[in-house]
Design an enzyme around this catalytic site. Structure first.
Site, PDB file in Angstrom:
ATOM      1  N   GLY A 185       0.826  -1.206   0.000  1.00 26.21           N
ATOM      2  CA  GLY A 185       0.000   0.000   0.000  1.00 26.21           C
ATOM      3  C   GLY A 185       0.853   1.245   0.000  1.00 26.21           C
ATOM      4  CG  ASN A 186      -0.400   4.746  -1.234  1.00 31.80           C
ATOM      5  OD1 ASN A 186      -1.043   5.555  -0.576  1.00 31.80           O
ATOM      6  ND2 ASN A 186      -0.894   4.152  -2.307  1.00 31.80           N
ATOM      7  NE  ARG A 187       5.577   6.427   4.435  1.00 29.39           N
ATOM      8  CZ  ARG A 187       5.918   5.600   5.409  1.00 29.39           C
ATOM      9  NH1 ARG A 187       5.103   5.406   6.424  1.00 29.39           N
ATOM     10  NH2 ARG A 187       7.072   4.967   5.366  1.00 29.39           N
ATOM     11  CB  SER A 188      -2.909   7.935   0.366  1.00 28.28           C
ATOM     12  OG  SER A 188      -4.158   8.585   0.310  1.00 28.28           O
ATOM     13  CB  ALA A 198      -2.206   7.681  -3.196  1.00 26.83           C
TER      14      ALA A 198
END
Ligand code: CTP
Length: 236
Positions: free
Chosen positions: A38-41, A105
């Protein structure tokens, strides 16, 4: 707070009765039944836009990856996990949207083979390799399905050469407006409630906004969408 705010007060001629589609949040791409990439959004920027558009009288649908935020009041929420699911939802909805804002994102890649069983440490060596394959580009690859005359807004989170990359994304993804921010600047990007953005528009000079709350950035962006504060072409 918004629950106590009658939306009639915030109605705006441009947005009243218009359909607004917003993508927000990260996507999560599974590796195995318990793990994902995943990502930090956080979803905050997209949620703020959805809420602000609702307050102005729009009929808002928010397609969101996993986020811990409360659903914006009055907004239809379509929860998704992966980029492919976000793509499918947007492909269904974008044809009826008067305004489409792509604030998610989205993971550009996903693990090629999702393991059916949990990856066991005891069965791997000292390293684990995961192959990735490209995901669809939600904004670009649904371009042909957009409603004629609709206004589309993209985002670009950059760490270097921001304006150059942002300008390229504006053109290659067919956006009318693009909100660019530099992830390395304090108070901008993921995980904070403020943002420092530059809004690029076709035929306009970049509009550099000061450090603002994401709610204020949402309002300024919607003002640009409705054309009420669009700077003169070629102006400063
Ligand atoms: N976007 C999208 N689907 C993707 C990737 C991006 O819809 N698979 C949208 C984002 O929501 C955003 C814009 O495209 O509005 C730009 O996203 P960004 O991640 O900055 O750009 P990329 O195309 O991924 O470019 P790069 O990774 O080279 O920076």
């Amino acid at each position: 707070r918004d629950r106590h705010r009658p939306r009639a007060l915030g109605r705006d001629d441009y947005f009243s009765g218009r359909r607004v589609l917003v993508t927000a949040g990260p996507t999560q791409e599974p590796i195995d039944p318990v793990r994902y990439v995943g990502n930090r959004s956080s979803g905050r920027m997209g949620y703020a836009i959805a809420q602000a558009a609702w307050r102005r009288g729009a009929d808002v649908t928010l397609v969101t990856g996993p986020s811990t935020l409360d659903h914006p009041w009055g907004v239809d929420v379509v929860p998704v996990e992966t980029a492919q699911e976000m793509f499918d939802a947007v492909a269904d909805l974008v044809g009826s949207a008067d305004v489409a804002v792509f604030a998610a994102a989205v993971s550009d890649f996903r693990p090629s083979d999702v393991r059916e069983k949990k990856v066991k440490r005891s069965e791997e060596g000292d390293t684990l390799s995961v192959d990735f394959q490209a995901n669809p580009d939600v904004a670009r690859d649904t371009r042909g399905a957009r409603k004629q005359g609709s206004v589309t807004v993209g985002f670009a989170l950059e760490t270097h050469d921001m304006l150059e990359h942002a300008q390229r994304k504006l053109e290659s993804k067919g956006f009318d407006l693009l909100v660019a921010n530099d992830a390395t600047e304090e108070g901008a990007g993921f995980g904070v409630s403020t943002n420092r953005v530059t809004i690029l528009g076709v035929g306009h000079d970049p509009e550099v906004l000061p450090l603002l709350s994401k709610d204020e950035v949402a309002e300024r962006l919607l003002d640009r969408v409705s054309g009420s504060t669009a700077p003169e072409a070629g102006g400063s």
